[in-house]
Write an enzyme that holds these catalytic residues in place. Structure first.
Site, PDB file in Angstrom:
ATOM      1  N   GLU A 266      -4.771   3.762   6.617  1.00  0.00           N
ATOM      2  CA  GLU A 266      -3.328   3.603   6.806  1.00  0.00           C
ATOM      3  C   GLU A 266      -2.881   4.449   7.986  1.00  0.00           C
ATOM      4  OE1 GLU A 266      -0.774   4.607   3.561  1.00  0.00           O
ATOM      5  OE2 GLU A 266      -1.881   3.416   2.091  1.00  0.00           O
ATOM      6  N   GLU A 320       9.526  -2.950   2.759  1.00  0.00           N
ATOM      7  CA  GLU A 320       9.476  -3.226   1.318  1.00  0.00           C
ATOM      8  C   GLU A 320      10.704  -2.607   0.642  1.00  0.00           C
ATOM      9  OE1 GLU A 320       5.283  -2.810  -0.314  1.00  0.00           O
ATOM     10  OE2 GLU A 320       5.034  -1.944   1.684  1.00  0.00           O
ATOM     11  N   LYS A 323      10.540  -0.085  -2.657  1.00  0.00           N
ATOM     12  CA  LYS A 323       9.745   1.141  -2.704  1.00  0.00           C
ATOM     13  C   LYS A 323      10.650   2.326  -3.004  1.00  0.00           C
ATOM     14  CE  LYS A 323       6.053   2.063  -0.602  1.00  0.00           C
ATOM     15  NZ  LYS A 323       5.034   2.491   0.389  1.00  0.00           N
ATOM     16  N   GLU A 329      10.286   5.162   3.508  1.00  0.00           N
ATOM     17  CA  GLU A 329       9.302   4.428   2.714  1.00  0.00           C
ATOM     18  C   GLU A 329       9.557   2.920   2.726  1.00  0.00           C
ATOM     19  OE1 GLU A 329       6.527   5.196   1.031  1.00  0.00           O
ATOM     20  OE2 GLU A 329       6.576   7.260   1.744  1.00  0.00           O
TER      21      GLU A 329
END
Length: 391
Positions: A266, A320, A323, A329
Site C-alpha cells: 500500500e 470510500e 470508512k 481515510e
C-alpha cells in the site's frame, strides 16, 4: 524399442521450483477497497481497470461478486483473509481448507487469483494475541493450497505496516522492533522457504503529516529537493518512498534475509483531510501519484537495490465514503465514487468529470469475450456516440 532421452525442456521443467509464484505482473497495481455504498459494481470496475491497463489488484476479502465479475479479465488478484479469521485458522486445518476451497479454488482458473494476504498489519498492532496466531494461520492456509496442488499458482503473504520497525531513519539504520522479533523471524523464515516477498505498507503522506515542520514536502512528493544522504552507505535519496523501501531491505538484511524481495502493498496520498492532516490536498495527491506512477513504469530499482525493480500497489481505487476515522481515510481514491477520475494522472474514468476525464471508448476497452451481457449498447444516432449502460 529403446526409450529416447528426455528432451531438455522437460528436464528444465522438472527443476522449476513450483512454489515460487510470480504474483505481480509489471510494477504497478491498485488496492480495490469497497467500504462504500456508492462505488461502481465489480463488473464496471473490471472494465475501468482493463481500459487503464492496470493488471494487478488487491482486495481486502474474497468477495465472490468481485471474483465472478473478474473472471476472464486477465487482471491478477490478491485476495485477503481478514484478521478476524486468524485465530480460527491457526488452530483449525479443516477450516483453512474449507476457506481456500470456497474462496480460491472454486474460482480458478477463470479468475486469476495469484495470492492470499493472510491478515493485514498484524505485527505491531495493538492486538498481541494476533501476533501469536499469525504464523500458524499462514502455515495452515499454505498447507491447504499445497494439498490442493495450488502452491505453484497462489502465493501466501502477509502485509506489514511501518509499525514493525523500531528505527527507520536513515535507511541503513532500519531495524525491526525487538519486541516483534520472536514473531517476525519465524514468519520470515517460513516466507523465505516458500519464496514469498516481504510486503510493506509505505506512506510518505503519513510520515509528512506526523512531522511537517521537519520533513520537506518536496522530498515526500518526488519533487526536486536536496534529499538525504546516508552516511553509512554513501547513498543519496531524493524521495522518501525509495528510502522507505530500502529501509525495509536493510532491516531484513540485519536478521539474515538478504535475498527476500520487498514489495509495497500500500502507498498513496489523501486528496482531502481534516485541519490537522497536513499535506492532504488534491494538488499533493495528484503530484504524489503522478510521480509515483512515472517512477514505477520505469521499472528501476532503489539506490540500495538498483537491479530490483520497485513494485507497488496504490491505495486506493476509490474514495470510500463509509470508512471510519479522519477525513483523509475517505479520500485516497484515484477515482471518485461515480467512476470519474479524482485528478488527472493519465487514467480515464467511467464518466466525464470536472477534472477533464473522458468517456472510455470501445476502442480503449476492447470488445472481448469477457464482456458481460449485462452491458447493453445504446446508439445515439444524432450524436453518433456509443454509451455503455450499466445494468
Amino acid at each position: 524399442m529403446g526409450s529416447s532421452p528426455l528432451p531438455l525442456w522437460f528436464l528444465i521443467f522438472l527443476l522449476v521450483p513450483f512454489h515460487n509464484v510470480l504474483a505481480f505482473t509489471g510494477t504497478y497495481g491498485v488496492n480495490y477497497g469497497k467500504i462504500a455504498d456508492n462505488i461502481p459494481k465489480p463488473g464496471n470496475v473490471a472494465l475501468l481497470l482493463k481500459a487503464n491497463k492496470i493488471k494487478n489488484i488487491r482486495i481486502y476479502d474474497a468477495d465472490h461478486e468481485v471474483l465472478k465479475a473478474f473472471k476472464g479479465s486477465g487482471i491478477e488478484i490478491v485476495v485477503g483473509l481478514g484478521n478476524e479469521y486468524l485465530k480460527d485458522m491457526s488452530v483449525n486445518e479443516d477450516r483453512a481448507m474449507d476457506w481456500v476451497k470456497e474462496n480460491v479454488q472454486a474460482f480458478l482458473p477463470g479468475t486469476s487469483i495469484k495470492g492470499i494476504a493472510v491478515g493485514n498489519e498484524v505485527l505491531g498492532s495493538a492486538d498481541q494475541e494476533l501476533w501469536e496466531v499469525l504464523l500458524p494461520a499462514v502455515k495452515n492456509v499454505y498447507n491447504a493450497l499445497d494439498r490442493l496442488d495450488l502452491t505453484h499458482v497462489v502465493e501466501v503473504s502477509s502485509p506489514h505496516s511501518e509499525a514493525v520497525f523500531g528505527i527507520s531513519y536513515p535507511p541503513s539504520a532500519c531495524t525491526f522492533k525487538e519486541t516483534l522479533l520472536p514473531y517476525m523471524k519465524p514468519l520470515l523464515q517460513f516466507f523465505s522457504q516458500i519464496k514469498s516477498p516481504f510486503y510493506i505498507n509505505a506512506y510518505p503522506f503519513l510520515a509528512y503529516m506526523s512531522d511537517p515542520e521537519h520533513i520537506d514536502i518536496k522530498y515526500a512528493l518526488f519533487q526536486s529537493n536536496s534529499g538525504i544522504y546516508d552516511e553509512k552507505t554513501k547513498l543519496h535519496y531524493d524521495n522518501m518512498f525509495e528510502a522507505q523501501v530500502d529501509a525495509a531491505y536493510f532491516a531484513l538484511e540485519k536478521i539474515g534475509f538478504e535475498k527476500m524481495e520487498v514489495i509495497v502493498s500500500e502507498t498513496g496520498w489523501a486528496s482531502h483531510g481534516d485541519a490537522n492532516e497536513a499535506g492532504a490536498s488534491v494538488k499533493n495527491a495528484r503530484t504524489y501519484n503522478y510521480n509515483l506512477r512515472k517512477l514505477l513504469l520505469k521499472k528501476k530499482g532503489t539506490p540500495h537495490r538498483p537491479k530490483s525493480p520497485v513494485k507497488a500497489y496504490i491505495f486506493a481505487m476509490f474514495n470510500e465514503n463509509l470508512k471510519p476515522g479522519p477525513t483523509s481515510e475517505r479520500n485516497f481514491g484515484l477515482f471518485k465514487a461515480d467512476g470519474s477520475i479524482a485528478y488527472d494522472i493519465g487514467f480515464d474514468g467511467l464518466e466525464p468529470s470536472s477534472a477533464s476525464s473522458s468517456f472510455l471508448s470501445l476502442k480503449d476497452i476492447g470488445l472481448q469475450g469477457w464482456f458481460r451481457s449485462s452491458y447493453s449498447l445504446v446508439y445515439m444516432t444524432s450524436a453518433a456516440v456509443l454509451f455503455l449502460i450499466f445494468s
